[in-house]
Every structure is written in C-alpha cells, then in structure tokens.
Design an enzyme around this catalytic site. Structure first.
Site, PDB file in Angstrom:
ATOM      1  N   CYS A  98       0.867  -1.182   0.000  1.00 53.64           N
ATOM      2  CA  CYS A  98       0.000   0.000   0.000  1.00 53.64           C
ATOM      3  C   CYS A  98       0.900   1.227   0.000  1.00 53.64           C
ATOM      4  O   CYS A  98       1.567   1.514   1.003  1.00 53.64           O
ATOM      5  CB  CYS A  98      -0.928   0.004   1.203  1.00 53.64           C
ATOM      6  SG  CYS A  98      -2.011   1.453   1.260  1.00 53.64           S
TER       7      CYS A  98
ATOM      8  N   HIS B 150      -2.379  -4.802 -10.479  1.00 54.79           N
ATOM      9  CA  HIS B 150      -3.204  -3.712 -10.998  1.00 54.79           C
ATOM     10  C   HIS B 150      -3.504  -3.936 -12.472  1.00 54.79           C
ATOM     11  O   HIS B 150      -2.650  -4.412 -13.230  1.00 54.79           O
ATOM     12  CB  HIS B 150      -2.476  -2.370 -10.860  1.00 54.79           C
ATOM     13  CG  HIS B 150      -2.247  -1.964  -9.445  1.00 54.79           C
ATOM     14  ND1 HIS B 150      -3.117  -1.161  -8.751  1.00 54.79           N
ATOM     15  CD2 HIS B 150      -1.245  -2.273  -8.588  1.00 54.79           C
ATOM     16  CE1 HIS B 150      -2.657  -0.987  -7.519  1.00 54.79           C
ATOM     17  NE2 HIS B 150      -1.524  -1.661  -7.398  1.00 54.79           N
TER      18      HIS B 150
ATOM     19  N   GLU C  66     -10.206  -0.403  -5.380  1.00 56.88           N
ATOM     20  CA  GLU C  66      -9.167  -1.183  -4.708  1.00 56.88           C
ATOM     21  C   GLU C  66      -9.702  -2.554  -4.284  1.00 56.88           C
ATOM     22  O   GLU C  66     -10.793  -2.658  -3.703  1.00 56.88           O
ATOM     23  CB  GLU C  66      -8.647  -0.443  -3.477  1.00 56.88           C
ATOM     24  CG  GLU C  66      -7.712   0.710  -3.797  1.00 56.88           C
ATOM     25  CD  GLU C  66      -6.848   1.078  -2.610  1.00 56.88           C
ATOM     26  OE1 GLU C  66      -6.095   0.207  -2.118  1.00 56.88           O
ATOM     27  OE2 GLU C  66      -6.930   2.241  -2.168  1.00 56.88           O
TER      28      GLU C  66
ATOM     29  N   CYS D 110      -4.791   5.817  -4.244  1.00 53.77           N
ATOM     30  CA  CYS D 110      -4.106   4.532  -4.171  1.00 53.77           C
ATOM     31  C   CYS D 110      -2.688   4.749  -4.702  1.00 53.77           C
ATOM     32  O   CYS D 110      -2.506   5.013  -5.896  1.00 53.77           O
ATOM     33  CB  CYS D 110      -4.830   3.472  -4.999  1.00 53.77           C
ATOM     34  SG  CYS D 110      -3.990   1.866  -5.037  1.00 53.77           S
TER      35      CYS D 110
ATOM     36  N   GLY E  35      -1.550   2.111  -7.114  1.00 51.24           N
ATOM     37  CA  GLY E  35      -2.326   2.290  -8.338  1.00 51.24           C
ATOM     38  C   GLY E  35      -1.812   3.431  -9.185  1.00 51.24           C
ATOM     39  O   GLY E  35      -1.771   3.348 -10.416  1.00 51.24           O
TER      40      GLY E  35
END
Length: 295
Positions: free
Chosen positions: A89, A172, A221, A230, A233
């Site tokens: 994260c 992703h 997410e 994110c 991301g």
C-alpha cells in the site's frame, strides 16, 4: 530470516486491554495504525471488519500493523476493510515512514512488507518519497490466469478494453479512457476485481491522460472498494502509460484526494512522492468487541 508474526491473543477471547491506535491518511486513503512492537496484537477477520466499519467502528480503507523486523526499521502488515491481507500500500507506506522518521529523528527509513522491502525519505513541505522498487510486468507476476502481453491485455469489460497490467507489490489493471469521471466505477469495479483472469483478484484503475505530464485516475481497490487515492495504483498507472508512450516516465497522477508525483526512473525503480497526514489518536476499549460473536 522471515519476519515473525506477532504473538496473537487467545483465539477464544477478544482483546481484554485498550489498544492504542493512530488514524492517518494519504490524500484521503485512510488507515488505522496499530503498533504491535510494544503491545502484541493480531485481530481476526471479523474484528478487522468491525473496526473498519464506518458506522460501527473507526472506519478505514486499510488497517496497518507495525511489527518488528530484523532487516528493516519495521515490518508493515496490511489488512483491507473486508479483512483480507494484502501485500503493499503506497499511501500507507508514506504514513508509516512519516511515523518512523518522527520516532527515530532520521530523514530516511526502511520498511519491509509482504510485497517487498521499501526505502522512504522525507521531502519538501512535509512530503514523503518512497522507492517502490521495480515494476513486475510478466503475466505470471501480475498474476494472470493465462499467458498474455501485459502492455495491452486481450481483455475487455463493459466496453472498456485493452488495459495494461502491472504488479507494484500488488496487482493492478489499468484502463485508459476518454473521461475518467464518466466511468461507473461502483458498478463495474467489483466485477473486474473478481474476474477469473485475475486469480488473486485485482485493483482496477481508470486513467485519462490529460497531457504528457498529467494523468487523471480513479481506482477500485481490491478488498476496499472506491478509495480517494491509491499509491501503488498511481505507480501502476504511470508505468502502464509510459510503456505505451502516452506520457513521459515522470508525471503527476491526479486522484480523487489530490496529486501524487510518480517517476519510473532510469534505474527501473518507481519513485512516489506525496503527503502523509495524521488525523488523530485514540484507544479501542475492550468493550468495543462485545458485539462480536465469540471467536
């Protein structure tokens, strides 16, 4: 040596002591941070879900547990609001790095995660920069359920097609669209997340290239739903865009919560820079767990 798991509470009992926490966020992607280095804590899925409930608990996108590490300043364990454990994260990494730098008085720290070992340092105006490592681009590393070119996947959903796929410690898929605001993210996000093409589920980004230095991106997410930001991301989106020649290798990625600066540098590492904000501190009392069924 592997990072040891913290000593769990008796599985037949709920925590019988107050648990200190810190509420933080990175551009509105919010976290509850627990420090297990001094007070061992390991919550089960039901407890994480209750704590993450925005009406019944504190509320968060992810719960972060700081643990000891023999190869970094700390190990960061990450649970989504649905109780699932994930590898990485980016926004949380900046927040934990900020706490560790305050704690140690240093301007650079290292953090270990299930997604890899990360370096972070303080930046201008209170920002934090994280070396997110090298992107993983093979179909096995995403992972996908079958061989495919990850620069342009032979995949479509609800009229959105030919996304790119990138693993930045977690998986992703990035769709390039004419208007990111028009994407019905709440409707299609969960369906893409659980598509059989993605055996470990997937984070889904919808990106609108504004110019060669700016991208507007929205995200669904894995395990958390729509979030305001994110970090991984944003990294995946920049890499996917640069691979296709849509942007430079450094760009501002504009999320619902604000901008992150992402650079896919010549050393093949991704560098993410953005804010880390502490909102408040508190304690979770033992009485909080009374609404849960006995474990």
């Amino acid at each position: 040596m592997d990072t040891p798991s913290p000593a769990p509470y008796n599985p037949r009992m709920r925590p019988d002591r107050p648990i200190p926490f810190i509420k933080m966020h990175g551009l509105g992607n919010d976290f509850v941070v627990l420090d297990a280095r001094r007070l061992p804590v390991r919550l089960d899925t039901a407890a994480v879900r209750l704590l993450g409930d925005r009406r019944l608990g504190i509320g968060f996108d992810q719960m972060i547990t700081i643990e000891g590490s023999d190869k970094a300043d700390a190990f960061m364990r990450i649970h989504n609001a649905d109780g699932s454990e994930v590898e990485s994260c980016g926004n949380a990494t900046r927040c934990i790095a900020s706490l560790l730098m305050q704690e140690t008085g240093r301007d650079a720290v290292t953090i270990d995660t299930l997604g890899g070992w990360l370096e972070a340092k303080s930046g201008a105006k209170g920002q934090v920069s994280v070396n997110m490592g090298e992107p993983r681009l093979s179909w096995q590393d995403i992972p996908l359920s079958r061989a495919m070119d990850t620069e342009t996947l032979d995949y479509s959903f609800a009229g959105y097609d030919k996304p790119g796929a990138v693993n930045v410690g977690n998986p992703h898929v990035v769709f390039f669209v004419a208007d990111a605001e028009a994407v019905p993210l709440a409707e299609i996000g969960p369906k893409i997340e659980h598509d059989p093409l993605f055996p470990q589920r997937i984070n889904a980004e919808f990106a609108q290239v504004l110019d060669r230095g700016r991208i507007r991106m929205r995200v669904w997410e894995r395990g958390a739903g729509i979030t305001r930001a994110c970090g991984t991301g944003a990294c995946a989106t920049l890499v996917a865009a640069a691979r296709r020649g849509l942007t430079e290798r450094k760009a501002e990625v504009i999320l619902d919560g604000g901008p992150l600066t992402i650079e896919w540098a010549a050393d093949n590492h991704i560098y993410m820079t953005g804010p880390a904000t502490e909102a408040f501190r508190g304690e979770i009392p033992p009485s909080f767990w009374t609404t849960l069924e006995p474990a």
